[in-house]
Write a protein that holds these residues in place. Sequence first.
Motif, PDB file in Angstrom:
ATOM      1  N   PRO A  18       0.456  -0.994  -0.524  1.00 41.84           N
ATOM      2  CA  PRO A  18       0.116  -0.026   0.247  1.00 41.84           C
ATOM      3  C   PRO A  18       0.693   1.276  -0.162  1.00 41.84           C
ATOM      4  O   PRO A  18       1.693   1.200   0.798  1.00 41.84           O
ATOM      5  CB  PRO A  18      -1.031   0.064   0.940  1.00 41.84           C
ATOM      6  N   GLY A  19       0.597   1.652  -0.652  1.00 42.86           N
ATOM      7  CA  GLY A  19       1.634   3.457  -0.612  1.00 42.86           C
ATOM      8  C   GLY A  19       0.537   4.677  -1.110  1.00 42.86           C
ATOM      9  O   GLY A  19      -0.446   5.197  -1.185  1.00 42.86           O
ATOM     10  N   GLY A  20       1.549   5.433  -0.571  1.00 46.61           N
ATOM     11  CA  GLY A  20       0.419   6.924  -0.764  1.00 46.61           C
ATOM     12  C   GLY A  20       1.889   8.120  -1.211  1.00 46.61           C
ATOM     13  O   GLY A  20       3.169   7.772  -0.883  1.00 46.61           O
ATOM     14  N   TRP A  21       1.077   9.145  -1.483  1.00 51.53           N
ATOM     15  CA  TRP A  21       1.774   9.928  -2.275  1.00 51.53           C
ATOM     16  C   TRP A  21       1.209  11.830  -2.065  1.00 51.53           C
ATOM     17  O   TRP A  21       0.336  12.175  -0.751  1.00 51.53           O
ATOM     18  CB  TRP A  21       1.462  10.087  -3.838  1.00 51.53           C
ATOM     19  N   ALA A  22       2.198  12.197  -1.701  1.00 48.14           N
ATOM     20  CA  ALA A  22       1.921  13.881  -1.134  1.00 48.14           C
ATOM     21  C   ALA A  22       2.334  14.909  -1.082  1.00 48.14           C
ATOM     22  O   ALA A  22       3.652  14.810  -2.239  1.00 48.14           O
ATOM     23  CB  ALA A  22       1.682  14.074   0.888  1.00 48.14           C
ATOM     24  N   ALA A  23       1.899  16.393  -1.184  1.00 45.11           N
ATOM     25  CA  ALA A  23       2.597  17.639  -1.684  1.00 45.11           C
ATOM     26  C   ALA A  23       2.384  18.469  -0.568  1.00 45.11           C
ATOM     27  O   ALA A  23       1.010  18.688  -0.826  1.00 45.11           O
ATOM     28  CB  ALA A  23       2.063  18.006  -3.298  1.00 45.11           C
ATOM     29  N   ILE A  24       3.079  19.562  -1.411  1.00 41.49           N
ATOM     30  CA  ILE A  24       2.738  20.982  -0.708  1.00 41.49           C
ATOM     31  C   ILE A  24       3.458  21.757  -1.381  1.00 41.49           C
ATOM     32  O   ILE A  24       4.189  21.882  -1.663  1.00 41.49           O
ATOM     33  CB  ILE A  24       3.382  21.121   0.405  1.00 41.49           C
ATOM     34  N   LEU A  25       2.216  23.279  -1.630  1.00 47.83           N
ATOM     35  CA  LEU A  25       2.103  23.625  -2.699  1.00 47.83           C
ATOM     36  C   LEU A  25       2.238  25.611  -1.838  1.00 47.83           C
ATOM     37  O   LEU A  25       1.429  25.609  -1.264  1.00 47.83           O
ATOM     38  CB  LEU A  25       1.241  23.487  -3.821  1.00 47.83           C
ATOM     39  N   LYS A  26       3.188  25.801  -1.924  1.00 46.66           N
ATOM     40  CA  LYS A  26       2.969  27.118  -2.192  1.00 46.66           C
ATOM     41  C   LYS A  26       3.707  28.755  -3.042  1.00 46.66           C
ATOM     42  O   LYS A  26       4.225  28.370  -3.681  1.00 46.66           O
ATOM     43  CB  LYS A  26       4.106  27.267  -0.977  1.00 46.66           C
ATOM     44  N   LEU A  27       2.618  29.334  -3.444  1.00 45.90           N
ATOM     45  CA  LEU A  27       2.849  30.434  -4.334  1.00 45.90           C
ATOM     46  C   LEU A  27       3.772  31.520  -3.469  1.00 45.90           C
ATOM     47  O   LEU A  27       3.288  31.977  -2.979  1.00 45.90           O
ATOM     48  CB  LEU A  27       1.042  30.765  -5.024  1.00 45.90           C
TER      49      LEU A  27
END
Length: 156
Positions: A18-27
């Motif tokens: 089982p896997g997961g992905w994540a991201a944090i985006l900043k302008l």
Amino acid sequence: MQKVTIHTDGSCLGNPGPGGWAAILKLEGEDYRKEFSGGYALTTNNRMEMLAVIESLVILKSPCLVDLYTDSRYVCDSVSKGWLWGWVKKNWIKSDKKPVLNVDLWQRMLPLLRQHKVTFHWLKGHAGHPENERCDVLARTQASRRDLPQDTGYKA
């Protein structure tokens, strides 16, 4: 073009597993920060690292200048060292004459890399970088969910 900073991470509980992905985006120049994540029931760590990049670029509504930080050498080197473009030219065959893995995701990433001006930066994982550590927590949380969908692109 809007300047954007993105941090990504992928995780697998077992590989495959089982896997997961994540991201944090900043302008840049704005007080805007978005965290987002997802996962799959059976996948690989590399696929999750790639999906984090793909999903973070898909969310951008117009072409952007992107500084993308990842702890995945696989993703960072494949793009930054030009391997990806060589694979395309060689019909998805690597220099060792073996087929490229995860072609479905590379094909999804290609138009996004053409749409945005993305500069990849490699970070050492688990080294105390706040955004990388946060992405790791989000990705592992997703990988731990019991209701994950199937990764239809994963071939065992």
